[in-house]
Design a protein around this motif. Structure first.
Motif, PDB file in Angstrom:
ATOM      1  N   VAL A 134     -19.870 -14.284 -14.228  1.00 16.08           N
ATOM      2  CA  VAL A 134     -20.884 -14.476 -12.905  1.00 16.08           C
ATOM      3  C   VAL A 134     -20.576 -15.659 -11.955  1.00 16.08           C
ATOM      4  O   VAL A 134     -20.123 -16.688 -12.487  1.00 16.08           O
ATOM      5  N   GLY A 135     -20.435 -15.401 -10.740  1.00 11.48           N
ATOM      6  CA  GLY A 135     -20.165 -16.316  -9.753  1.00 11.48           C
ATOM      7  C   GLY A 135     -18.607 -16.543  -9.498  1.00 11.48           C
ATOM      8  O   GLY A 135     -18.309 -17.150  -8.699  1.00 11.48           O
ATOM      9  N   LEU A 136     -17.855 -15.727 -10.184  1.00 16.00           N
ATOM     10  CA  LEU A 136     -16.256 -16.042 -10.293  1.00 16.00           C
ATOM     11  C   LEU A 136     -15.745 -14.741  -9.504  1.00 16.00           C
ATOM     12  O   LEU A 136     -14.638 -14.775  -9.094  1.00 16.00           O
ATOM     13  N   ASP A 137     -16.225 -13.472 -10.110  1.00 13.22           N
ATOM     14  CA  ASP A 137     -15.597 -12.339  -9.770  1.00 13.22           C
ATOM     15  C   ASP A 137     -16.719 -11.125  -9.774  1.00 13.22           C
ATOM     16  O   ASP A 137     -17.995 -11.447  -9.864  1.00 13.22           O
ATOM     17  N   ASP A 138     -16.050  -9.901  -9.499  1.00 12.68           N
ATOM     18  CA  ASP A 138     -17.066  -8.881  -9.097  1.00 12.68           C
ATOM     19  C   ASP A 138     -17.943  -8.394 -10.103  1.00 12.68           C
ATOM     20  O   ASP A 138     -19.181  -7.856 -10.128  1.00 12.68           O
ATOM     21  N   TRP A 139     -17.569  -8.427 -11.288  1.00 14.08           N
ATOM     22  CA  TRP A 139     -18.285  -8.050 -12.434  1.00 14.08           C
ATOM     23  C   TRP A 139     -18.992  -9.485 -13.247  1.00 14.08           C
ATOM     24  O   TRP A 139     -18.492 -10.424 -13.276  1.00 14.08           O
ATOM     25  N   GLU A 140     -19.806  -9.169 -14.385  1.00 12.83           N
ATOM     26  CA  GLU A 140     -20.177 -10.370 -15.243  1.00 12.83           C
ATOM     27  C   GLU A 140     -19.498 -10.774 -16.233  1.00 12.83           C
ATOM     28  O   GLU A 140     -19.530 -12.053 -16.671  1.00 12.83           O
ATOM     29  N   TYR A 153      -8.593 -10.196 -12.120  1.00 13.61           N
ATOM     30  CA  TYR A 153      -9.747 -10.539 -12.599  1.00 13.61           C
ATOM     31  C   TYR A 153      -9.732 -12.320 -12.879  1.00 13.61           C
ATOM     32  O   TYR A 153      -8.882 -12.601 -13.530  1.00 13.61           O
ATOM     33  N   VAL A 154     -10.564 -12.874 -12.337  1.00 15.82           N
ATOM     34  CA  VAL A 154     -11.011 -14.230 -12.531  1.00 15.82           C
ATOM     35  C   VAL A 154     -12.007 -14.652 -13.182  1.00 15.82           C
ATOM     36  O   VAL A 154     -13.195 -14.013 -12.798  1.00 15.82           O
ATOM     37  N   SER A 155     -11.970 -15.210 -14.570  1.00 11.05           N
ATOM     38  CA  SER A 155     -13.122 -15.505 -15.349  1.00 11.05           C
ATOM     39  C   SER A 155     -12.829 -16.886 -16.231  1.00 11.05           C
ATOM     40  O   SER A 155     -11.876 -17.467 -15.927  1.00 11.05           O
ATOM     41  N   VAL A 156     -13.759 -17.032 -16.941  1.00 10.92           N
ATOM     42  CA  VAL A 156     -13.605 -18.176 -18.015  1.00 10.92           C
ATOM     43  C   VAL A 156     -13.943 -17.898 -19.455  1.00 10.92           C
ATOM     44  O   VAL A 156     -14.918 -17.180 -19.467  1.00 10.92           O
ATOM     45  N   VAL A 157     -13.375 -18.202 -20.184  1.00  5.53           N
ATOM     46  CA  VAL A 157     -13.406 -17.811 -21.594  1.00  5.53           C
ATOM     47  C   VAL A 157     -14.776 -18.389 -21.928  1.00  5.53           C
ATOM     48  O   VAL A 157     -15.337 -19.628 -21.705  1.00  5.53           O
ATOM     49  N   GLU A 158     -15.615 -17.499 -22.602  1.00  8.51           N
ATOM     50  CA  GLU A 158     -17.194 -17.792 -22.602  1.00  8.51           C
ATOM     51  C   GLU A 158     -17.703 -17.584 -24.435  1.00  8.51           C
ATOM     52  O   GLU A 158     -17.280 -16.460 -24.746  1.00  8.51           O
ATOM     53  N   PRO A 173     -13.736  -4.514 -17.142  1.00 11.70           N
ATOM     54  CA  PRO A 173     -14.964  -5.706 -16.883  1.00 11.70           C
ATOM     55  C   PRO A 173     -16.409  -4.904 -17.131  1.00 11.70           C
ATOM     56  O   PRO A 173     -16.484  -3.563 -17.286  1.00 11.70           O
ATOM     57  N   MET A 174     -17.143  -5.683 -17.327  1.00 11.75           N
ATOM     58  CA  MET A 174     -18.547  -5.131 -17.393  1.00 11.75           C
ATOM     59  C   MET A 174     -19.750  -5.925 -16.857  1.00 11.75           C
ATOM     60  O   MET A 174     -19.779  -7.115 -16.829  1.00 11.75           O
TER      61      MET A 174
END
Ligand code: 76R
Length: 248
Positions: free
Chosen positions: A190-196, A104-109, A145-146
């Motif tokens: 959002v824009g990085l992996d399949d979930w938001e 899972y690819v994401s960014v701390v938000e 993920p959600m």
């Protein structure tokens, strides 16, 4: 069009889930296994040093159940660094005995629903620290993920800012009642992996995950607008526990 909430982003995140190929791991010679463990040890030390120099953070947990055996959760300044470290790890002999099963690819938000108006959040050292956090070393981790629902009358993205803010306030209040018992790291994807979003929870008591997630299910923002992916739950592996796990 409804107003998009402003978000602050920090370090990029990679959750790297693997299973261990026990038959290949058992099959290799003792020398090769020892060499693999040496290599693994030096990676763990390198990741620890990155945490100490505050240029990123990595934790390792074993996963209970059949979805995976281990997860590496890495936070780094850039996507390039995440890419380099996964490639470097994949070249190790130890990695040859692992099978990637999910990532899972994401960014701390941090979203600004609760932000104080007129205050520049980046001047607040507490907020800056939350964007580039040292990952907790709790006994347990829970990741899932959600999405926020976009379906018929239940469309989060069609709601006005004030309505979303008031629901997020209620969400935050439930969350805060677990302060000290659970730490959440929300990563946006959002824009990085399949979930938001990726939700990563840390606690010394795994039952707290169940209690918190259950309580939130009754809160409108989760009850009405939350859609969830697979859950992964696990136990912390320090270097010693990791080696014990790999004893064959
Ligand atoms: O107090 C604050 O400053 C932060 C308030 C807060 C926000 C803005 C907050 C608090 N969360 C926020 C945003 Mn959260 N959170 C989840 C889940 O399983 C479920 O039902 C949902 C998964 C959990 C368990 C959880 C826990 N949170 C978000 C967002 C972004 C939404 C958006 O922008 O639309 C998501 C997807 C999300 C999901 N939340 C807390 C917690 C906990 C424990 C807290 C309190 C933590 C704290 O105060 O540090």
């Amino acid at each position: 069009m409804s107003e998009a909430v402003q978000t602050l982003e920090g370090w990029y995140a990679l959750h790297d889930f693997r299973t261990i190929n026990w038959s290949s791991w058992k099959y290799v010679s003792d020398e090769e296994r020892a060499r693999s463990l040496d290599e693994l040890r030096s990676f763990l030390e390198e990741w620890k040093a990155i945490g100490e120099s505050k240029t990123g953070s990595t934790v390792v947990y074993s996963i209970v159940g059949q979805k995976a055996d281990i997860v590496f959760m890495h936070l780094r300044e850039t996507l390039e660094e995440l890419n380099e470290l996964e490639t470097a790890f994949n070249k190790t002999t130890f990695a040859q005995h692992t099978i990637p099963v999910y990532s899972y690819v994401s960014v701390v938000e941090l979203s600004s629903y609760m932000a104080k108006p007129g205050v520049d959040p980046m001047q607040d050292p507490e907020i800056v620290a939350r964007l580039k956090p040292q990952l907790p070393q709790t006994k347990h981790i829970c990741f899932y993920p959600m999405n926020k629902r976009r379906s018929g009358n239940d469309n989060w993205y069609m709601l006005g800012m004030e309505e979303r803010r008031s629901m997020m306030r209620s969400h935050g209040m439930i969350g805060r009642s677990y302060a000290g018992r659970v730490k959440q790291i929300i990563t946006g994807s959002v824009g990085l992996d399949d979930w938001e979003w990726g939700v990563t929870l840390f606690s010394d008591d795994a039952l707290t995950f169940k209690k918190l997630v259950y309580e939130m299910r009754f809160d409108e923002v989760s009850a009405r607008y939350g859609d969830f992916g697979d859950f992964y739950v696990g136990n912390r592996l320090d270097a010693e526990k990791f080696e014990n796990m790999l004893q064959v």
